[in-house]
Structures are given as structure tokens and as C-alpha cells.
Design an enzyme around this catalytic site. Sequence first.
Site, short mmCIF file in Angstrom:
data_model
loop_
_atom_site.label_atom_id
_atom_site.label_comp_id
_atom_site.label_asym_id
_atom_site.label_seq_id
_atom_site.Cartn_x
_atom_site.Cartn_y
_atom_site.Cartn_z
N GLU A 276 0.82 -1.21 0.00
CA GLU A 276 0.00 0.00 0.00
C GLU A 276 0.86 1.26 0.00
O GLU A 276 0.43 2.31 -0.48
CB GLU A 276 -0.93 -0.01 1.22
N HIS A 297 8.10 -26.54 0.85
CA HIS A 297 7.40 -27.67 0.23
C HIS A 297 6.24 -27.22 -0.65
O HIS A 297 5.45 -28.05 -1.10
CB HIS A 297 6.91 -28.63 1.33
N LYS A 411 -13.55 2.68 -2.08
CA LYS A 411 -14.29 3.19 -0.91
C LYS A 411 -15.46 4.07 -1.36
O LYS A 411 -16.57 3.95 -0.85
CB LYS A 411 -13.36 4.01 -0.02
#
Length: 441
Positions: A276, A297, A411
Site C-alpha cells: 500500500e 514444500h 471506498k
Amino acid sequence: MIRIDFSNLMQGAIGKNGLTDDDFKSIDTKKITEIIKTRKYPELEFLDLHNADTSKIKELGKYAGRFENFLLLGIGGSALGPRSILEALSPFHNFKNKPRVFIYDNVDPLTLKNMLEVIDLKKTVVNVITKSGSTAETIASFMIIWKKLQEQSLKIQEHIIVTTDPEKGNLRKIVKDYSLMSLPIPQGVGGRYSVLSAVGLLLAEAIGISSDTLLNGAKDIHDKCMNTDLWQNPAYLFSSGLYLMQKIKSKNITVMIPYADRLKPFSEWFCQLWAESLGKDGKGLTPYPSVGTTDQHSQLQLWMQGPEDKVVVFLSIEDYGVDVNIPEIFLDMEGLSYLSGHSLGELIRIEQEASEIALAKNGRPCITIKIPKIDAYYLGQLFHFFEIATAVAGFLYDINPFNQPGVEEGKNLTYAMMGKKGYEAKREEFIEYRQRKRFEA
């Protein structure tokens, strides 16, 4: 003191894929130092948190610690930072200690339903955290909890602690109107840089972790990260190394892999901070969190022989604080007996170093951050180090590492569809998008 080993970024260790000393000559440390010294960005106030007065945090932490449950409502840095402290310094906390801690960050309704089924609000203190006081997810959950406290005829003033802007915002008004307990987030401290403020320290104090020790760790690494000499400043070197790796060697991805389960949430905290802060104007580095040895793995194959676009950052733990011996059994089986007489601590440390060696041998760059042990002091160092390094990286990219303009559009569209006044045009845009012909299978 944590130590940062940059050897495997250099040509002497990994060959043509590495950097040279001359590459670092392009780094303008004077410019970086001037930005910090003059506080070009008000948000650099996070640099002062290690000197903050924590008396009110301790007072409310002691109060919160008397409850059976601690429910934190927040998202982004307001949740990732506290969770990092909780998991690093008190693993399996809810099975062993009180208050039990519940962190509700995502607005998944089933998660909240399940939380409320296992906690008794009469025995719960609620810490709602949002700097702006208008974060939709946090405020929505806050409103739900507020109503449920009222339905149970519980005194709101005894159960809610608000952490928000010291002067403005919706939550600050609610604090004043209802005489709620509260803690300030300094005005110049952004959410993702706020873990060493009341955002993280209230939870720490509530579960018995010293906020002073966290801040002492930050304080002790601070001066080292303010050194104007590039080669003596680990934060400058970390940022410069990764910046140059992208500019010169096209390494666009930063893999954060702590060799400790307790630091997995920390790697997630780092990813928000890095992504961000830096992802702007077509610039930045893409982080992703891992944990060792587990991801040896699942991911190491990709790092070794996949696209050459990554720098791996190891967090190596020197002392786990405990060790478990591997018993001397199955001695007649060569495929197993080699482990006998060793320990899990020895095994995990060797596996980390083996991965480091394998990557370097294959010309894949990596950085190793060596942590003496996982405690409040060294965790405070890690938080402060990475916050400084992230800000410096932003200065190198010539972007503002403290804003998030790309987040605002989502937003605003959300505000529109949830009926917030002033966003009517965005609502029309949202509806038009829904009506477009979709290509679906």
C-alpha cells in the site's frame, strides 16, 4: 540488535544476477536524509512513537486485562499490527491466557456470528480502531456491537475503548457525546505505520506484554536507521538493495519468509505496509507472505527455477526460546536414524540456511535478517526497521509512501451503494457497471 545480511544480493555471491558496489552509487542518501530531517511528509511522525508517553495506554490496558474477552474491531493496519503482536508474543493465547482475544477485521457475517456465539459481551471489552472514524467495515461492526450491548442493558461506557484521531472524525464525536474511554492515534501517523501507537500497544498491555519493551526495541534501532552513511544504515541498504534489484535486474516481487510460525502474521503485516505504501504511479514491488519451513514444500521450487523476478527475504531466528530433542529411535533405518540426537530447533535453522545456500548457488538473490529471539524488544525493532525501510523505498521511487489514492475509488463506490450522501454520481457508475453484458462460463 537484529542484523541484516545483504551478501546474497551481490555479484560476489550470486554472480551476474547480483549487484555491485558501484550500483549503489546512484542512491542519493542526502536527499533521503533531507526528506526525513525536514519532515517533508507530516506522516513521518511515526518516527517519534518510540518516545511517546504510554501512561494512558497502560492504564486502559490494565482495565481491559480484567475482562474475560478482548474484542478488537479494525481492518488493515488496525488489525494486522495487533495480530502480529498477539501471535508473535503470545502464541495459542486463547487456549492458555485471559483475556481471550478476538480480532474481527473482515466483514464476513458468519465470522462475526461465530465470534458472538463464543463470547459473553457482559465479560468483554471492545476496542474499536479507526483513525478516520469512517472506515465502513469497522464502523458497521461497531454499530452491530453497540446495539447488542444496548439489548443486553450493558453500560456502553464500561465496555468500549475507542482508538481514533485525537480531535476529529465520527468516532471522536461519539467519544465526546457518550463519554467513552479512548486513546488517540497521533494525527501524523497513518494506519499501516501505527502498530507502535495505541493501535498495537493497548492489546499488548491487556495481555501482559510491556509496551515499553516494544518501544525500547524501536528506540535502539532508530539511530542506526538514521545514519547518513548508506553502508552503515540497514534500512537504507534494505530499501536501496530491493529498489536497485528491480531497476537493474527486474526483480519485482519481494517474498517475506520468516522461519517461525509466530511471525506469519508479521509477514502479512509487512505485505500491507510494502504494497500500500509503494504501489503507485505504475511503480512499486509486489510482496507476498510465506513461512518456513512449510513453504519450502510449496513455493521454493518456483523461487529456484521459476521466473527470475523475486528477492527472498529470510527472517532467521537464532534462539527459539525452547527446543525439542529428536529421540534416538529407529536406529536401524538409515533413512530415519540420521535425525536422531538432533533437535527441532537445529533442524529449522539448518533448513533456513540450506534454502539460502540453494538460492544463492542458483543465482537467486536473497536477504537474511537475523533475529536473536522473538520477544517484545526484537519485535519492536522489526516493526520500526521495516516502517523506516518502507518510507525510504517510497522516497527512492519518488512517490508518497503514506497515501493510498488507489484505495479511495473502491471506498467511494462502496459509500455510494450503501447510500452515503454526496456519492450519487458514483452510484450511477456502479449501477451502469452491473448492467454491462458479462462474459461468463
